[in-house]
Design a protein around this motif. Structure first.
Motif, PDB file in Angstrom:
ATOM      1  N   ILE A  14      92.794  -1.660  55.963  1.00  0.00           N
ATOM      2  CA  ILE A  14      91.830  -3.307  55.954  1.00  0.00           C
ATOM      3  C   ILE A  14      92.216  -3.751  56.835  1.00  0.00           C
ATOM      4  O   ILE A  14      92.989  -4.648  57.340  1.00  0.00           O
ATOM      5  CB  ILE A  14      92.101  -3.440  54.644  1.00  0.00           C
ATOM      6  N   LEU A  19      87.089  -8.764  56.812  1.00  0.00           N
ATOM      7  CA  LEU A  19      86.461  -8.374  55.247  1.00  0.00           C
ATOM      8  C   LEU A  19      86.279  -9.775  54.511  1.00  0.00           C
ATOM      9  O   LEU A  19      85.565 -10.197  54.081  1.00  0.00           O
ATOM     10  CB  LEU A  19      87.469  -7.623  54.696  1.00  0.00           C
ATOM     11  N   ARG A  22      82.987 -11.632  56.594  1.00  0.00           N
ATOM     12  CA  ARG A  22      82.293 -10.880  55.648  1.00  0.00           C
ATOM     13  C   ARG A  22      81.512 -11.637  54.859  1.00  0.00           C
ATOM     14  O   ARG A  22      81.181 -12.185  53.990  1.00  0.00           O
ATOM     15  CB  ARG A  22      82.263  -9.581  55.683  1.00  0.00           C
ATOM     16  N   SER A  23      82.940 -11.901  53.335  1.00  0.00           N
ATOM     17  CA  SER A  23      83.088 -12.220  52.884  1.00  0.00           C
ATOM     18  C   SER A  23      82.643 -13.803  52.661  1.00  0.00           C
ATOM     19  O   SER A  23      81.514 -14.521  51.338  1.00  0.00           O
ATOM     20  CB  SER A  23      84.453 -12.317  51.462  1.00  0.00           C
ATOM     21  N   PHE A  49      85.601  -6.746  46.857  1.00  0.00           N
ATOM     22  CA  PHE A  49      84.883  -5.618  47.783  1.00  0.00           C
ATOM     23  C   PHE A  49      86.778  -4.446  47.618  1.00  0.00           C
ATOM     24  O   PHE A  49      86.690  -3.064  47.411  1.00  0.00           O
ATOM     25  CB  PHE A  49      85.438  -5.559  49.160  1.00  0.00           C
ATOM     26  N   LEU A  53      86.328  -0.960  46.719  1.00  0.00           N
ATOM     27  CA  LEU A  53      87.113   0.282  47.462  1.00  0.00           C
ATOM     28  C   LEU A  53      87.647   1.024  46.890  1.00  0.00           C
ATOM     29  O   LEU A  53      88.217   2.294  45.963  1.00  0.00           O
ATOM     30  CB  LEU A  53      87.616  -0.038  48.317  1.00  0.00           C
ATOM     31  N   VAL A 138      88.706   0.306  57.917  1.00  0.00           N
ATOM     32  CA  VAL A 138      87.811  -0.417  56.836  1.00  0.00           C
ATOM     33  C   VAL A 138      87.538  -1.859  57.776  1.00  0.00           C
ATOM     34  O   VAL A 138      88.205  -2.951  58.227  1.00  0.00           O
ATOM     35  CB  VAL A 138      88.818  -0.656  55.428  1.00  0.00           C
ATOM     36  N   ASN A 156      82.732   1.166  57.151  1.00  0.00           N
ATOM     37  CA  ASN A 156      82.107  -0.371  57.599  1.00  0.00           C
ATOM     38  C   ASN A 156      81.966  -1.442  56.334  1.00  0.00           C
ATOM     39  O   ASN A 156      80.645  -0.544  55.757  1.00  0.00           O
ATOM     40  CB  ASN A 156      80.737  -1.007  58.729  1.00  0.00           C
ATOM     41  N   PRO A 157      82.104  -2.190  55.478  1.00  0.00           N
ATOM     42  CA  PRO A 157      81.420  -2.156  54.622  1.00  0.00           C
ATOM     43  C   PRO A 157      80.280  -3.209  54.351  1.00  0.00           C
ATOM     44  O   PRO A 157      80.087  -3.444  53.768  1.00  0.00           O
ATOM     45  CB  PRO A 157      83.037  -3.677  54.080  1.00  0.00           C
ATOM     46  N   ALA A 167      77.300  -0.210  53.539  1.00  0.00           N
ATOM     47  CA  ALA A 167      78.406   0.243  53.919  1.00  0.00           C
ATOM     48  C   ALA A 167      77.912   1.409  54.726  1.00  0.00           C
ATOM     49  O   ALA A 167      77.294   2.955  54.608  1.00  0.00           O
ATOM     50  CB  ALA A 167      79.140   0.092  52.822  1.00  0.00           C
TER      51      ALA A 167
END
Length: 926
Positions: A14, A19, A22-23, A49, A53, A138, A156-157, A167
């Motif tokens: 990850i 991430l 993104r979040s 996430f 996952l 990730v 790709n999340p 995703a």
């Protein structure tokens, strides 16, 4: 997203910051904030996430990889990533939270000093392949496409929101779809086009299409550069010839390292069980209630904390009067008893007592069934419902005297949660409470009025780390729902005993905290004595003349029909006035009015928009505001109140809420009698329906300008204090200052504006809000505010001091020491901080006024009781108390109430209580 079946065990790598960003930006329009003003968007999104996952992919191995300082790329090119925006401060502050969450999941954090996460991930991916694993990277970073091969894949999340991206799983089957080239050419492709986000220069003028064409023709960067002088396209030829070194440097910058000194420790990377207790505490602190509940359950199962089996062994059902007497004798020695009740209905004025739970020791409780009948459906799986229920005699029965005497004993402290409801229900069942009350719900409120919830389930989770059994699990849901009287006895016992046990343990936690924060006097002398007073007010209720309401309803329907007809005429069509889409179409498509605000579904038609459009002279928005006000009045009060009249008493019994408003004020619900409109003539007429019993009249007593008087006391502002001491109209005084006229020359309109200015400053409103209220320019509004604070400098000093105290201590206090925490002042969001400043400024004023009316209620109640009066306190509405008084007692009661209210607190300025008398509430208000 098609995911191929596993051919090997999978290691998920990850990219932490990808991430986290993104979040954070998924909630950028409406950031998630906890009660301390902390932005929790990134921790929340990251957690969800990570959970998803693990659920979707069931990985055998996992690592979370972070950047660790500057990389070798800065040495090659000092301007590498120089164009990137600085990480937002509130996002940076949440990084330790994310790390703590990863630690709580027991997933390893991997970082190598001097290297970016990309290179660590690249190295681990290649090592995983060599070790016989599949590596899944990730991240949404396009650079990782260069690593895709038979055993290295990308996940790709994606991202949420209105322009969201799903995703995506990337492997050799679809890796060329992104750029139009295979993974083996991605490094050369990126070297040619550069990367503006990382400030990788590439070859200016070479775009994605040109880069793909060149790579298809020549194969790689060196071959392209060698052929550059012979290219026909002038722009490409010149750019590649002039920037050959830049392209070669760019290739080095975008190449992900795969040979770093980082070990692939599969034992460490193996996915295991999370640390449930650690995550529970983290999520409680972050105020992620759903997640906290989930991991509390996990903690109970994993660590056997207060396991269900251990707790059930301490819960007993008492089925005989002898057992009850024996328990009472043992409990009396403790001097403290926790009590909880279960009723047939939530409303204690309508429900009947089904059972009672009692506790006198931590972790032990007993259940007393009074009105169970076992007809529960077997499919609820709550025990055998066919067994006869050994109900005890009613509480009023002589055989239950020992229990009644215990509950009425003033020497026995009674602990509970929401004791007002308990008190009302038990009194109706024949067992008044008499001991010193210790309400955990009220204690929670006194300790932190800003806490999101003071209900038992939330407090048990937050304070005791215990998940209570939801009531729906006991009585069922929907069509399968049954009454508590039908619940099998063992399930009823466990549910009721668990709740009273939690109340006991919560009070054990709260009592020392109240003492530590010097809040016991507020709790013992104000809030808890108020509980029985409020209970008596609820029990008495207030009489309502339904005929008056029926006449009003007819009148309102006629007025609404006229407004509706006028709107149709102006709009040129008929439509559903209560339909937002239809109103939107009429206002902005048909009438072509300006769009002032948008929502997700289209132009807004909320009150603020209609008010602004009406102020600009548009008739349909003005009429819509009038229509909505009258329709709300009809639906909320005129037509609703008759349905709420109690069939037995013929009166309406509102509920007074002691733990809702963060300022300390009381509120009312079912129905809310504090929100009856009083600004319009029709709204005020609703009060005509509230009437006195035969031989009684209603007495209304209202504090005059109480919050401004409290402000004068706190600020010590000489002109303000002098005005109140001399009985000068403070609004006229303000008008004289603002409009620079003698106080005798102040007109009604000027006084009205000055009143608005007084309260705007009191509540910390700025020029924008004041301008809208007064219908003046923002510049003029600011001028008024400046003049106000120039004249009343003590007020400005006091308000500023409150903000500084809140910043220093974290809270502000009322005159009686009530605290309100102001975490918003620590927020990095300007709007949130501004809200925090307003809270810090007006809470001491509003809160002191709230404490004052509560103290007055206690003083008046004591006076009525000791004087043997037949008068009854019925309602508390903001700064007003309403009484039902025998006609012959009116003069004495009025004098008592006014004197007690005016003497409730000693301020630097006199308190004034104004009164009115009448056969209805409307008449009493004059």
């Amino acid at each position: 997203m098609e995911i191929p079946p596993k051919t090997r065990p999978r290691l998920f790598l990850i990219d932490a910051y990808a991430l986290i960003y993104r979040s954070y930006f998924a909630f950028i329009r409406r950031p998630l904030m906890n009660s301390r003003g902390e932005n929790t968007s990134a921790p929340f999104g990251f957690t969800n996430f990570l959970e998803q996952l693990k659920t979707d992919f069931d990985p055998e191995y996992l690592a979370v990889v972070f950047d660790a300082g500057d990389s070798f790329r800065e040495e090659i090119f000092p301007d590498y990533k120089a164009t990137r925006e600085k990480m937002p401060d509130d996002l940076r502050a949440s990084i330790p939270r994310v790390r703590a969450i990863v630690e709580g999941f027991r997933d390893p954090v991997i970082e190598l000093d001097g290297y970016e996460a990309d290179d660590v991930i690249g190295t681990l991916a290649r090592k995983a392949d060599a070790a016989g694993l599949e590596a899944v990277i990730v991240s949404g970073d396009k650079d990782f496409y260069q690593l895709v091969d038979d055993h290295v894949h990308l996940l790709n999340p994606g991202r949420g929101g209105p322009n969201g991206v799903d995703a995506d799983w990337v492997d050799l089957r679809n890796a060329d779809e992104k750029f139009g080239i295979p993974p083996s050419q991605v490094i050369d492709y990126l070297a040619l086009i550069g990367d503006s986000s990382d400030n990788v220069p590439g070859a200016p003028g070479i775009g994605p299409k040109t880069a793909v064409k060149l790579l298809q023709q020549f194969g790689d960067v060196e071959s392209i550069l060698a052929a550059a002088p012979e290219l026909k396209a002038k722009r490409s030829r010149e750019s590649l010839t002039e920037n050959a070194d830049s392209v070669r440097m760019s290739r080095e910058l975008v190449t992900i390292k795969t040979d770093l000194p980082v070990d692939l420790d599969l034992d460490r990377l193996k996915v295991g069980e999370p640390d449930f207790a650690e995550l529970r505490d983290l999520f409680l602190d972050l105020e992620f209630r759903r997640l906290a509940e989930k991991y509390t359950r996990g903690a109970l199962e994993a660590d056997a904390i207060e396991s269900a089996a251990a707790r059930e062994a301490t819960y007993r059902t008492l089925t005989s009067v002898e057992q009850v007497a024996e328990w009472v004798e043992q409990a009396r020695a403790e001097g403290r008893v926790a009590v909880g009740v279960e009723a047939s209905l939530p409303d204690p004025m309508r429900g009947r007592l089904i059972g009672m739970a009692l506790s006198a020791a931590d972790g032990n409780a007993v259940y007393l069934p009074f009105d169970h009948h076992a007809t529960a459906a077997l499919e609820l799986d709550l025990g055998d419902p066919t067994e006869p229920v050994p109900n005890l005699p009613p509480l009023s029965d002589p055989a239950m005297a020992p229990l009644r005497h215990l509950l009425a004993d003033p020497e026995v402290a009674l602990v509970g949660h929401d004791l007002k409801t308990t008190l009302l229900l038990l009194k109706r069942a024949g067992s008044p409470l008499g001991g010193g009350l210790r309400d955990a719900m009220v204690a929670s409120y006194v300790l932190d009025p800003g806490r999101r919830s003071h209900d038992l389930d939330a407090l048990a989770m937050e304070i005791l780390a215990h998940r209570t059994t939801p009531r729906d699990e006991v009585v069922g849901k929907g069509r399968q729902r049954i009454g508590f009287a039908e619940v099998a006895l063992d399930a009823a016992r466990d549910h009721a005993c668990e709740r009273v046990d939690c109340a006991w343990r919560l009070w054990s936690r709260f009592e020392p905290e109240l003492e530590e924060h010097a809040l016991l006097p507020l709790f013992d002398d104000l809030e808890m004595p108020l509980v029985p007073v409020l209970a008596r007010m609820e029990e008495r209720g207030i009489r309502v003349d339904t005929e008056v309401l029926h006449e009003m309803s007819t009148k309102l329907r006629g007025e609404l029909a006229l407004i509706e007809e006028e709107i149709y005429k102006l709009a040129g069509m008929e439509f559903n006035l209560n339909s937002t889409p239809q109103l939107r179409e009429v206002l902005f498509d048909r009438l072509e009015l300006p769009v002032l605000k948008k929502t997700k579904t289209g132009p807004s038609t909320d009150a603020s928009v209609l008010e602004e459009l009406a102020a600009d002279g548009h008739e349909v928005p003005r009429l819509m505001l009038e229509y909505r006000e009258l329709e709300k009045l009809r639906n909320t009060y005129v037509d609703a109140l008759p349905r709420l009249v109690h069939r037995t008493t013929g009166r309406i019994h509102t509920s007074f809420n002691q733990t809702v408003a963060a300022t300390g004020r009381l509120s009312s619900s079912d129905p809310n009698l504090q929100n009856i409109p009083i600004r319009t003539a029709l709204g005020r007429e609703v009060r005509k329906a509230f009437v006195a019993d035969q031989g009684f009249q209603l007495l209304g007593v209202d504090y005059s300008q109480i919050e401004l008087r409290v402000l004068a006391h706190f600020s010590g502002d000489a002109p303000l204090v002098e005005a109140f001491r001399k009985g000068i109209d403070v609004h006229r005084q303000t008008a004289a200052v603002i409009f620079d006229v003698d106080i005798e020359e102040v007109g009604a309109a000027q006084r009205a504006q000055a009143k608005t200015i007084n309260f705007a400053t009191l509540y910390g409103q700025g020029a924008f809000s004041l301008a809208r209220q007064l219908g003046i320019s923002r510049e003029m509004a600011q001028s008024f505010i400046d003049q106000y604070f120039e004249r009343f400098r003590g007020v400005r000093a006091f308000l500023d001091a409150q903000v500084e105290q809140a910043k220093e201590k974290g809270y502000v206090t009322t005159l009686l020491g009530r605290r309100r925490y102001v975490p918003e002042l620590k927020s990095r969001n300007w709007n949130v901080r501004q809200f925090g400043e307003r809270v810090a400024q007006n809470t001491p004023i509003q809160g002191t006024a709230a404490d004052m009316i509560k103290k007055a209620m206690l003083e008046v109640d004591e006076g009525l009781e000791s004087g043997g009066f037949g008068a009854r306190m019925l309602l508390q509405v903001h700064d007003e108390l309403l009484f039902e008084v025998p006609v012959e007692e009116m003069d004495s009661v009025r004098e008592l109430v006014v004197s007690r209210m005016e003497g409730a607190m000693a301020l630097e300025v006199p308190l004034v209580a104004e009164w009115g008398v009448g056969d209805s509430w409307y008449d009493a208000k004059g």
